[in-house]
Design an enzyme around this catalytic site. Structure first.
Site, PDB file in Angstrom:
ATOM      1  CG  MET A 195      44.815  50.464  37.599  1.00  0.00           C
ATOM      2  SD  MET A 195      45.604  49.595  39.009  1.00  0.00           S
ATOM      3  CE  MET A 195      44.252  49.070  39.914  1.00  0.00           C
ATOM      4  N   GLY A 213      40.418  50.401  43.078  1.00  0.00           N
ATOM      5  CA  GLY A 213      40.465  49.953  42.006  1.00  0.00           C
ATOM      6  C   GLY A 213      39.746  48.782  41.629  1.00  0.00           C
ATOM      7  CB  VAL A 214      36.536  49.191  39.597  1.00  0.00           C
ATOM      8  CG1 VAL A 214      35.771  49.597  40.738  1.00  0.00           C
ATOM      9  CG2 VAL A 214      37.011  50.507  38.840  1.00  0.00           C
ATOM     10  CB  SER A 215      39.562  44.138  38.699  1.00  0.00           C
ATOM     11  OG  SER A 215      38.590  43.428  39.331  1.00  0.00           O
ATOM     12  N   GLY A 216      36.416  45.191  37.212  1.00  0.00           N
ATOM     13  CA  GLY A 216      35.262  44.281  36.441  1.00  0.00           C
ATOM     14  C   GLY A 216      34.957  42.957  37.091  1.00  0.00           C
ATOM     15  N   GLY A 217      35.657  42.523  38.301  1.00  0.00           N
ATOM     16  CA  GLY A 217      35.250  41.220  38.757  1.00  0.00           C
ATOM     17  C   GLY A 217      34.415  41.394  40.177  1.00  0.00           C
ATOM     18  CB  CYS A 257      51.290  43.087  39.060  1.00  0.00           C
ATOM     19  SG  CYS A 257      49.955  44.184  38.476  1.00  0.00           S
ATOM     20  CB  CYS A 300      46.872  39.595  34.627  1.00  0.00           C
ATOM     21  SG  CYS A 300      48.433  40.493  34.838  1.00  0.00           S
ATOM     22  CG  ASP A 329      36.812  38.796  44.426  1.00  0.00           C
ATOM     23  OD1 ASP A 329      35.995  38.387  44.990  1.00  0.00           O
ATOM     24  OD2 ASP A 329      37.862  38.335  44.223  1.00  0.00           O
ATOM     25  CB  SER A 330      37.253  45.288  42.393  1.00  0.00           C
ATOM     26  OG  SER A 330      36.446  45.099  41.205  1.00  0.00           O
TER      27      SER A 330
END
Length: 378
Positions: A35, A9-13, A99, A195, A15-16
């Site tokens: 997502m 899961g890549v969030s654009g942050g 979530c 979020c 950490d991921s």
């Protein structure tokens, strides 16, 4: 395009991003999946688009396939509708817990498996171990960033299929890795807050969905001292946003929320931050969830958190016949709030948890059981 064994899961942050980098270093076929959990509501908050662009950029740098899935409908039905219902009832929900259970480790897992993946990975600060024939959820190595609190609703099937690549890292180390690896998110600030609200004003956002109804703010003796815009905007122990000016005969000190009478639309406040009206040593939960599938015993001792990043508090847990738990703390707890999550720990292991239903805080117990009587509370 080869079938990925792991979908992250890549969030654009950041950490991921580092989680993706670590997996890429292992040489196994991986893919990233972004997502979208909140549809554009016309507010002008385009953070999701920025995050998606950053996620695409990270996947490009690492040379891994990028996928996109829109889970906004699933999020609305599985998370946001519950969020609104809880606030309307005067409780304070934790949407991040829901979530994770309903979207990230359910619909995301399904989407990853549809791509042919055997496992998923996320950028959460947590760890998984297999001990005694069961999968265990452990705290992240960085205790200041540990996110096991938000993951306590996960079960055996989910943990068996999940990797937390950064769970063994400190945040400072992670930032250095991101910079050294040339990841475009290395200096991106961490996201905070709920979020789907983002940088917007919470009261204004909630007011779009729950009609505001002004009412009285009273002190513990029942005296009216101000007016509030709606009881569901406030939570126990809150200081900010009350807008109580000088009150004749009272000290120029802050006020704190000590009770919410939802039925009569009254908010109760006190100037004592540690007011006895906020203290409780006992709570009743809704049905509990256990990470291993069962509690350690019908009665056991452990530590608990009733809010994120709270220090662990020793307690005794009694499991009830209906699956709920009653918890008695060794010392009084401040502002334990119905709707929030009770999360139980045995050292570094997260045992599970439940939603807090009620406490023995004096005023809250009065308001939950009957109409407020100033003579009783004062």
């Amino acid at each position: 395009m080869s079938t990925p064994r792991i979908v992250l899961g890549v969030s654009g942050g950041v950490d991921s991003s580092v989680a993706a980098w670590k997996l890429a270093q292992q040489g196994e076929p991986i893919a990233g999946l972004f997502m979208q959990n909140w549809a554009d509501d016309g507010s002008g908050d385009c953070r999701a688009e920025d995050d998606r662009r950053d996620a695409v950029a990270v996947c490009g740098v690492l040379g891994i396939p990028f996928h996109f899935r829109d889970f906004s409908g699933e999020y609305w039905n599985g998370v946001f509708a519950h969020f609104l219902a809880e606030y309307a009832a005067g409780r304070t929900p934790n949407p991040d817990v829901l979530c994770n259970r309903e979207v990230k480790f359910k619909h995301f897992l399904d989407a990853a498996q549809a791509l042919g993946a055997e496992r998923i990975a996320t950028g959460h600060y947590a760890q998984v171990a297999h001990r005694g024939g069961r999968w265990r959820l452990l705290r992240g190595a960085d205790r200041g960033k540990d996110q096991s609190y938000f993951l306590h609703q996960l079960g055996q099937a989910q943990l068996a299929a999940t990797l937390f690549p950064i769970g063994d890292l400190e945040k400072s180390t992670l930032r250095r890795i991101a910079q050294d690896a040339g990841l475009p998110t290395h200096a991106k600030k961490d996201s905070t807050g709920i979020c789907f609200i983002g940088e917007r004003d919470f009261r204004e956002f909630l007011g779009r969905y729950l009609p505001a109804r002004a009412g009285e703010i009273r002190d513990p003796q029942g005296q009216r001292i101000a007016e509030h815009p709606g009881v569901f905007y406030f939570t126990l122990g809150q200081r900010e946003g009350l807008n109580i000016g000088g009150v004749r005969g009272r000290a120029a000190a802050p006020w704190y929320v000590v009770g919410k009478d939802v039925a009569n639309n009254v908010l109760y406040v006190d100037q004592d931050r540690d007011s006895p009206l906020l203290q409780s040593r006992w709570l009743q939960s809704e049905q509990a969830h256990w990470v291993t599938g069962a509690p350690p015993a019908r009665r056991f001792t452990c530590t608990a958190q009733t809010r994120y990043r709270q220090p662990d508090e020793p307690c005794t847990v009694d499991v009830q016949d209906d699956g709920s738990v009653q918890v008695r703390f060794e010392r009084p707890q401040r502002a334990v709030t119905p709707g929030q999550s009770l999360v139980l720990y045995d050292g570094e292991e997260c045992l599970g948890g439940a939603v807090i239903a009620a406490t023995d805080a004096p005023l809250e117990r009065q308001l939950a059981g009957s109409s407020f009587s100033s003579e009783v509370v004062a």
